[in-house]
Design a protein around this motif. Structure first.
Motif, PDB file in Angstrom:
ATOM      1  N   ASP A  17       0.836  -1.205   0.000  1.00  0.00           N
ATOM      2  CA  ASP A  17       0.000   0.000   0.000  1.00  0.00           C
ATOM      3  C   ASP A  17       0.871   1.255   0.000  1.00  0.00           C
ATOM      4  N   GLU A  18       0.406   2.260  -0.701  1.00  0.00           N
ATOM      5  CA  GLU A  18       1.103   3.541  -0.652  1.00  0.00           C
ATOM      6  C   GLU A  18       0.448   4.444   0.385  1.00  0.00           C
ATOM      7  N   VAL A  22      -1.573  10.759  -5.096  1.00  0.00           N
ATOM      8  CA  VAL A  22      -2.509   9.660  -4.809  1.00  0.00           C
ATOM      9  C   VAL A  22      -2.694   8.802  -6.058  1.00  0.00           C
ATOM     10  N   THR A  23      -2.560   7.486  -5.887  1.00  0.00           N
ATOM     11  CA  THR A  23      -2.735   6.546  -7.005  1.00  0.00           C
ATOM     12  C   THR A  23      -3.752   5.484  -6.589  1.00  0.00           C
ATOM     13  N   LYS A  24      -3.953   4.512  -7.470  1.00  0.00           N
ATOM     14  CA  LYS A  24      -4.837   3.383  -7.143  1.00  0.00           C
ATOM     15  C   LYS A  24      -4.330   2.615  -5.941  1.00  0.00           C
ATOM     16  N   VAL A  59      -9.421   5.888  -0.317  1.00  0.00           N
ATOM     17  CA  VAL A  59      -8.356   6.495   0.493  1.00  0.00           C
ATOM     18  C   VAL A  59      -8.922   6.999   1.825  1.00  0.00           C
ATOM     19  N   LEU A  60      -8.234   6.650   2.898  1.00  0.00           N
ATOM     20  CA  LEU A  60      -8.601   7.113   4.239  1.00  0.00           C
ATOM     21  C   LEU A  60      -7.674   8.270   4.629  1.00  0.00           C
ATOM     22  N   LEU A  61      -8.267   9.366   5.054  1.00  0.00           N
ATOM     23  CA  LEU A  61      -7.485  10.532   5.486  1.00  0.00           C
ATOM     24  C   LEU A  61      -7.343  10.510   7.005  1.00  0.00           C
ATOM     25  N   VAL A  62      -6.106  10.534   7.488  1.00  0.00           N
ATOM     26  CA  VAL A  62      -5.860  10.595   8.923  1.00  0.00           C
ATOM     27  C   VAL A  62      -5.382  12.002   9.265  1.00  0.00           C
TER      28      VAL A  62
END
Ligand SMILES: *Cc1c(COP(=O)(O)O)cnc(C)c1O
Length: 365
Positions: free
Chosen positions: A111-112, A153-155, A189-192
């Motif tokens: 994961d990126e 941000v990518t897949k 995508v989850l933003l922390v």
């Protein structure tokens, strides 16, 4: 391959252990100084909340018993304050440990994970531990470059960390910029949002993770009792998010991550409005003083919404660190963030701030 590398999980051998601020006890022993002030770890300089101390004392009589695992009393109280459900909060052993929970629950091998550079170093370390790939996006004007982060941000992106206000620069991303960023983030995508300094940020454009969480967005907010609440030594922080995201964190949490003493002290600290007002007052006064002195000395600094200032000392930061250390003040040298002439200085008491400025002037000659 060294002996230990044969045993380590992939990626771990390249990691470096976290470098904390130099402990007061070490400096006292090494330099034979009795009066040492640590302006290196963004702790509150005025001591802990007296109400928290008293509650911690009272709780000592019960330490034969395990603490409440989910910190129910504290969780309910915090939920009422934030007008959210208790299931949308989990407490753990410091916000640091909440970051570990986030990485354990969400980062898969490959994961990126997009983050700023420089920012809080744990994001990178935790990503590597999990076999993920940190994607570091340089700050622009000492704050998050959200456009460049979005472009990164990518897949394969699973998480984005935004440290708001950012450690080590103290800068914030503004509500409108963050909202534009969130609206463009793909659904996977989850933003922390790491809001360790939430309570110090006074800018009216400073966004609040809870707003986005209430709207059901893919956002987790992290906060702590270590900074404004003044109980860093007890280790307690919390994560906020939808009951689904928080439920995932609870699956990977240890059974009893927060001690009885920490829970009791945090409960009391929440009610200690006078203490928090005193911390903020000391901070505003110290910030104004330090900014004035830096301006007078011609030293550029980042606009801070926190209890620390990132300043360009215009000299080698390690030399400055050593020289200021000998005067009994510990600061955080900037080379650890690839900023070799900068330093991060916690705003201390006025006595400590003045002592720091005197020491800085002496080493600049
Ligand atoms: C201090 C800090 C933390 C850690 O807080 P603890 O609750 O003491 O673990 C997390 N994130 C940032 C950005 C911090 O500065």
């Amino acid at each position: 391959m060294s002996h230990i590398d044969k045993f380590l999980r992939k990626g771990i051998s390249s990691l470096k252990a976290y470098i904390p601020g130099k402990p007061i006890e070490d400096v006292q022993a090494e330099l034979g100084l009795s009066d040492v002030a640590k302006l290196a770890s963004n702790e509150t300089p005025i001591g802990p909340s007296p109400m928290a101390v008293e509650a911690a004392h009272r709780e000592l009589a019960k330490i034969n018993l395990y603490p409440e695992g989910p910190a129910t009393v504290l969780r309910n109280k915090m939920a009422r304050r934030l007008s959210i459900e208790p299931e949308m909060i989990t407490f753990s052993n410091g916000a640091d440990n909440c970051l570990t929970l986030v990485s354990n629950a969400f980062i898969d091998e490959g994961d990126e994970v997009v983050m700023a550079e420089p920012t809080f170093s744990c994001y990178q370390t935790l990503t590597v531990i999990m076999g993920g790939r940190p994607v570091q996006v340089k700050l622009r004007n000492l704050t998050h470059d959200l456009d460049a982060m979005l472009a990164a941000v990518t897949k394969k992106t699973k998480l984005v960390f935004v440290c708001n206000p950012n450690n080590p620069t103290g800068t914030i991303v503004k509500r409108s910029d963050l909202e534009r960023f969130i609206s463009r983030l793909p659904g996977h995508v989850l933003l922390v949002l790491d809001e360790a300094y939430f309570e110090f940020a006074s800018d009216h454009d400073y966004p609040d993770s809870v707003e986005y969480i209430k709207k059901g967005m893919n956002v987790i907010g992290l906060r702590t009792f270590s900074k404004i609440y003044g109980i860093a030594g007890l280790r307690i922080g919390y994560a906020l998010g939808s009951s689904e995201f928080i439920g995932a964190l609870n699956k990977v949490r240890e059974p009893f991550p927060v001690s009885r003493i920490a829970q009791a002290a945090a409960l009391a600290a929440l009610d200690d409005d006078d203490y928090r007002a005193a911390v903020l007052k000391n901070n505003e006064e110290g910030k104004a003083y330090l900014m004035g002195e830096f301006e007078r000395m011609g030293l550029p600094f980042a606009p801070s919404q926190t209890n620390f200032i990132f300043v360009d000392l215009k000299m080698d930061c390690r030399q400055a660190f050593d020289s200021i250390l000998r005067k009994g003040i510990i600061i955080r040298p900037g080379h650890i963030w690839n900023s070799p002439t900068c330093a991060r200085v916690t705003i201390g008491t006025m006595d400590q701030n003045r002592k720091f400025i005197r020491a800085l002037e002496e080493c600049r000659g």
